[in-house]
Structures are given as structure tokens and as C-alpha cells.
Enzyme design. Structure first.
Site, PDB file in Angstrom:
ATOM      1  N   HIS A 157      39.466 -58.434 -84.792  1.00 13.15           N
ATOM      2  CA  HIS A 157      40.647 -58.894 -85.542  1.00 13.15           C
ATOM      3  C   HIS A 157      40.235 -59.501 -86.881  1.00 13.15           C
ATOM      4  O   HIS A 157      40.940 -60.347 -87.418  1.00 13.15           O
ATOM      5  CB  HIS A 157      41.454 -59.938 -84.763  1.00 13.15           C
ATOM      6  CG  HIS A 157      41.758 -59.553 -83.361  1.00 13.15           C
ATOM      7  ND1 HIS A 157      42.938 -58.959 -82.978  1.00 13.15           N
ATOM      8  CD2 HIS A 157      41.008 -59.657 -82.231  1.00 13.15           C
ATOM      9  CE1 HIS A 157      42.916 -58.733 -81.680  1.00 13.15           C
ATOM     10  NE2 HIS A 157      41.756 -59.144 -81.194  1.00 13.15           N
ATOM     11  N   LYS A 284      33.230 -58.862-114.040  1.00 12.98           N
ATOM     12  CA  LYS A 284      33.514 -58.023-112.873  1.00 12.98           C
ATOM     13  C   LYS A 284      32.436 -56.965-112.610  1.00 12.98           C
ATOM     14  O   LYS A 284      31.965 -56.301-113.510  1.00 12.98           O
ATOM     15  CB  LYS A 284      34.849 -57.290-113.048  1.00 12.98           C
ATOM     16  CG  LYS A 284      36.071 -58.159-113.101  1.00 12.98           C
ATOM     17  CD  LYS A 284      36.375 -58.879-111.779  1.00 12.98           C
ATOM     18  CE  LYS A 284      36.741 -57.954-110.653  1.00 12.98           C
ATOM     19  NZ  LYS A 284      38.021 -57.299-110.865  1.00 12.98           N
ATOM     20  N   GLU A 291      35.616 -47.823-103.083  1.00 10.94           N
ATOM     21  CA  GLU A 291      37.081 -47.758-103.144  1.00 10.94           C
ATOM     22  C   GLU A 291      37.575 -46.318-103.195  1.00 10.94           C
ATOM     23  O   GLU A 291      38.554 -45.960-102.540  1.00 10.94           O
ATOM     24  CB  GLU A 291      37.591 -48.527-104.366  1.00 10.94           C
ATOM     25  CG  GLU A 291      37.398 -50.026-104.237  1.00 10.94           C
ATOM     26  CD  GLU A 291      37.750 -50.730-105.538  1.00 10.94           C
ATOM     27  OE1 GLU A 291      38.784 -51.389-105.582  1.00 10.94           O
ATOM     28  OE2 GLU A 291      36.985 -50.602-106.511  1.00 10.94           O
TER      29      GLU A 291
END
Ligand code: ARG
Length: 479
Positions: A157, A284, A291
Site C-alpha cells: 500500500h 531540475k 516517465e
């Protein structure tokens, strides 16, 4: 009109808009090698049964080889009025050989020809994907010794659950990709049946030898029903299904590693060569490859639906709808191959942030289950042990302590018979060592499994085991 293969009955030329709408050569040109292999085998069979002479066969085979070289050098001109790659190659043959070229299509339809070419392509593509899967497995296995002593929090979970050795994580992915290999191998058998000789739908009145062609093209068998095989695209759909599961496995891996590479997790440093920056925010470093691996899985999953929908309403034998299968499966294959090609070097190049992981292993009471099982070994019923351990976890949370920081007196408040042996299973290092079951994260068990995987993917064992194994190959075989 003269160059159309169906000139005879037609009195009107095809509308240019129809040619554009119906052509497939802009995408099926990539089947040229398979088409030439199929035609070469077909010509040899025609000579073998006496439908053409050996000399005619020789001319055809030679000329097909020349056409192949022209394709390889990117010098073969494509014209949409010739519709597909099959017509292009036949037309080129006729231009060069005249009547001899006009004999190649004897006892053949484009329907069984297209299907045969596609079967050859699927077979080769399966082998390529399989090889890429082995490379990716090898990248994971090669990490195992390097990371062998590393403990990671295991999650269920997405909540901290139990400690797990890093190589146990790496081999978990290997298992998934091994099942993928099994699915590919299984699908390969059904793709690897010769359809040529089915003709348009009913076979041929000419004395062809289909076994001969099957042997020439290394097919495992000959499709037994001409009507069935001219409509059969099961092998394409199965391949897309196997690709879809690979894409899903890659996507879940990508998602996990995207999470792990966040500042919040900080488990993993991705190789910079596999990340890109932001045009606005100078700080960044984005995990774009991961992705896109996750994102591109959408195309592959959609392909399964696209293909199933394509065939669901078709009556038996060939229908032109089937031409739509190629772009779909080409795209799914290209996508998965591209993802796999980047996944292996990315896996090899990523670094675990050992310190950041280590200092956080003490949070989240990852050893609670081990403590509970310790009580079970003291003959406490499982449900009671669960309850007592829960109380101890509550105490630890309240006092901001680890379970291993609790005193024996603390343990005695919930379980008076507790001995100090309990400290031998507390803390993540002890908790990991406490595992004993087959398939668990027990260090000895993981070490054994690493050995098996090293043998399998680093030392060439995959060629024997191959994808032949149906399910998880590490599963114990029960007698
Ligand atoms: N270009 C077509 C395809 O790829 C071949 C059409 C063959 N058959 C026909 N009856 N038109 O499926």
C-alpha cells in the site's frame, strides 16, 4: 492500369483517392526481407514440384536477392499505386524477368503471402524482444552482488512494511520479465506455422508441397485449415498481449524508480545521461526516460484493444480490414523495443543512496512482523501475537522509540514470558536475517537465487531455459 495485378476484369482505372486510402506500402515496406524470404522459398517449391523449371527458379531467386539489396541500400522506389510491398516486389521481378517473373505468384494469394510475411516478422520480433529482456535481466542481476548487503524498506500500500534485501527487489523484476519470456515463447509456437499454400481461402488445385516451404522457412508446422488461417491474426494479438504485459512491467518499474528518485524518497540517483533538465527551473533533473516508459505503455495497451476490435466482427477468410493490423503491431513492437533498449543501461547506471536509505530504515517499525513471528515461535497464537505486537508498536510510537529500544520490562508488560532472545530479531538487520522461507528475502535464500540468475542470464543459461519455461522458473517444482 496495366501495372495492377487485377487488370483483366476492370475497365476503369482506380481513383487516385482510393489508391491513397487503400495503400499499405508506406508502412508494410518494412516487411520486404520477409516477403523476399517467403517468395524465395515459394519459388524453390514451385521448381521442386515441377510448376517452374530449375532455371526459372534460379532467375527468380537471383533477382529477388538483387531486389533485396536495393531495399537494404534504400534505393527501392515506392509508389502507392502499387499498394503494398508484396506488389512492389512482384512488379520489380516482372519488369526484370518478364514471363518468368509472372510465374512467381503461381498457387499463391496475397492473403496467404501477407500472413506468412507477418508470421516471419512476428517470429523475428519475438526473438529481438526476448534478447532485450535478457539484457535487462542481466542488468538487474549484475547489480545484485554490488547491492547484496543493502536493505531497503519493502512497501505494501506504499506504506513501510518489512525490510527487504536490494537484490530481492532486483530479482523480483527478473521474475516478471522471465514470465514475459515464457509468454513470448508460447506465442512464438502459434505464430510459427506456415500459412502459405492456403491460397486466397480454399487452397490450390496445383500440386504444391507445403511441407517443403515450411522446412525452407523453418516453420514448426503447416496450418491445417486454409479458411481458418487466412483469417487468423491470433498470433498478432497474442504478441501484442505479451508486449502489453512487458509494457506494464516496465511501467510499474518506472513508476517505482520515479518515486525512489524524488527528493522525498531519495533512494536512487539516476544517471544524468538518462535525465533531462527544465527550461525554466535551473535546479531540475527530471526522470524523463522513466516517465516516457510509463507513458508509452498506453500505446501498447491500446494496441491490444485495437487489434481485438479489428477482428471481432470479421467473417472467415481474408477481409481488407486485416491490413490495419500492421501499423498497430509495428508500433507496439517499436515502443517496447525502444523502452527496453534504454531500460538496461538505466538499471546498470543508477546508484542507491546508501546513507539516505540506511538512516531511514529505523523508521516505520519494519521489524514488527518479525517480532510477532518470534512470539508465535514461543507458542503464542498468531492472533494474540498480532495484538500484543500492536500494543508494543503503540508504546514505541508514543515514546518515539524503535522496537529494539524497548526494555525487557516494557516487553513484560504485554508478554511476561518474553526472554532477551527477542533482541536477536529486532532491528532491520536482524529482521532480515530472521527470514527462513523459500522465496523469501532471507540472505542465504537471496544468495542462492542470485547464483541461479547469474547462471541463467550472465553465463548463457538463458539459451537452454529460454522462454520455454511457462511460469516463474524459480518456483519449486512440486512432485
Ligand atoms: N495490402 C494488403 C494487406 O496488407 C494485402 C491485400 C491482399 N488481399 C486482397 N484481397 N486485396 O493486407
Amino acid at each position: 492500369m496495366a501495372q495492377k495485378a487485377w487488370g483483366g476484369v476492370f475497365q476503369e482505372a482506380t481513383d487516385r483517392r482510393v489508391e491513397k486510402f487503400t495503400e499499405s506500402v508506406t508502412f508494410d515496406h518494412r516487411l520486404y526481407a520477409q516477403d523476399i524470404a517467403g517468395s524465395t522459398a515459394h519459388a524453390k517449391m514451385l521448381a521442386h514440384v515441377g510448376l517452374i523449371t530449375d532455371d526459372e527458379c534460379e532467375q527468380i531467386v537471383q533477382t529477388l536477392a538483387e531486389i533485396r539489396r536495393q531495399f537494404e541500400q534504400g534505393e527501392f522506389p515506392l509508389r502507392i499505386e502499387l499498394e503494398d510491398v508484396h506488389m512492389h516486389i512482384e512488379q520489380a521481378l516482372v519488369e526484370r524477368l518478364g514471363d518468368v517473373g509472372r510465374k512467381l505468384h503461381t498457387a499463391r494469394s496475397r492473403n496467404d503471402q501477407v500472413s506468412t510475411d507477418l508470421r516471419l516478422w512476428v517470429r523475428e520480433s519475438i526473438d529481438r524482444i526476448d534478447a532485450l529482456l535478457v539484457e535487462l535481466q542481466a542488468a538487474f542481476v549484475s547489480r545484485c552482488r554490488r547491492d547484496q548487503d543493502m536493505i531497503l524498506p519493502g512497501y505494501t500500500h506504499l506504506q513501510r512494511a518489512q525490510p527487504v534485501l536490494a537484490p530481492h527487489y532486483w530479482l523480483a523484476y527478473c521474475e516478471k520479465f522471465q514470465r514475459d519470456r515464457g509468454r513470448l515463447a508460447d506465442c512464438r509456437h502459434r505464430a510459427n506455422q506456415l500459412s502459405l499454400g492456403a491460397g486466397a481461402l480454399a487452397g490450390s488445385t496445383l500440386p504444391i508441397d507445403r511441407e517443403f516451404v515450411a522446412r525452407e522457412l523453418s516453420f514448426e508446422g503447416v496450418a491445417a485449415n486454409s479458411l481458418d488461417v487466412s483469417s487468423d491474426r491470433d498470433f498478432v494479438i497474442e504478441f501484442s498481449g505479451a508486449l502489453a504485459l512487458i509494457a506494464v512491467h516496465l511501467s510499474t518499474w518506472a513508476e517505482e524508480w520515479i518515486l525512489w528518485s524524488t527528493t522525498e524518497f531519495n533512494f536512487l540517483k539516476l544517471p544524468q545521461a538518462f535525465c533531462t533538465g527544465s527550461s525554466m527551473m535551473p535546479q531540475k533533473v527530471n526522470p524523463d526516460v522513466l516517465e516516457l516508459t510509463r507513458g508509452k505503455s498506453a500505446r501498447v495497451l491500446a494496441t491490444v484493444t485495437r487489434l481485438l476490435t479489428l477482428v471481432k466482427g470479421l467473417p472467415l477468410a481474408y477481409n481488407r480490414d486485416l491490413q490495419e493490423d500492421k501499423e498497430a503491431i509495428f508500433d507496439a513492437y517499436d515502443t517496447v523495443a525502444a523502452c527496453l533498449e534504454l531500460a538496461a543501461p538505466l538499471v546498470a547506471g543508477a546508484e542507491l543512496n546508501r546513507e539516505a536509505i540506511r538512516e531511514r530504515l529505523d523508521r516505520g517499525h519494519l521489524d514488527a512482523t518479525t517480532l510477532m513471528e518470534y512470539l508465535v515461535r514461543q507458542n503464542v497464537p498468531l492472533r494474540t501475537a498480532h495484538e500484543l505486537t500492536g500494543q508494543l508498536v503503540r508504546t514505541a510510537i508514543e515514546r518515539k522509540l524503535r522496537l529494539s529500544d524497548l526494555s525487557l520490562d516494557d516487553f513484560h508488560t504485554v508478554y511476561p514470558a518474553m526472554d532477551d532472545g527477542v533482541y536477536g530479531v529486532l532491528g532491520v538487520d536482524n529482521a532480515v536475517k530472521a527470514f527462513v522461507s523459500y522465496g523469501s528475502t532471507a540472505p542465504a535464500e537471496v544468495d542462492r537465487q542470485i547464483g541461479i540468475w547469474e547462471e541463467r542470464v550472465l553465463h548463457g543459461g538463458h539459451r537452454e531455459h529460454g522462454g520455454r519455461t511457462e511460469s516463474a522458473t524459480l518456483a519449486r517444482t512440486l512432485s
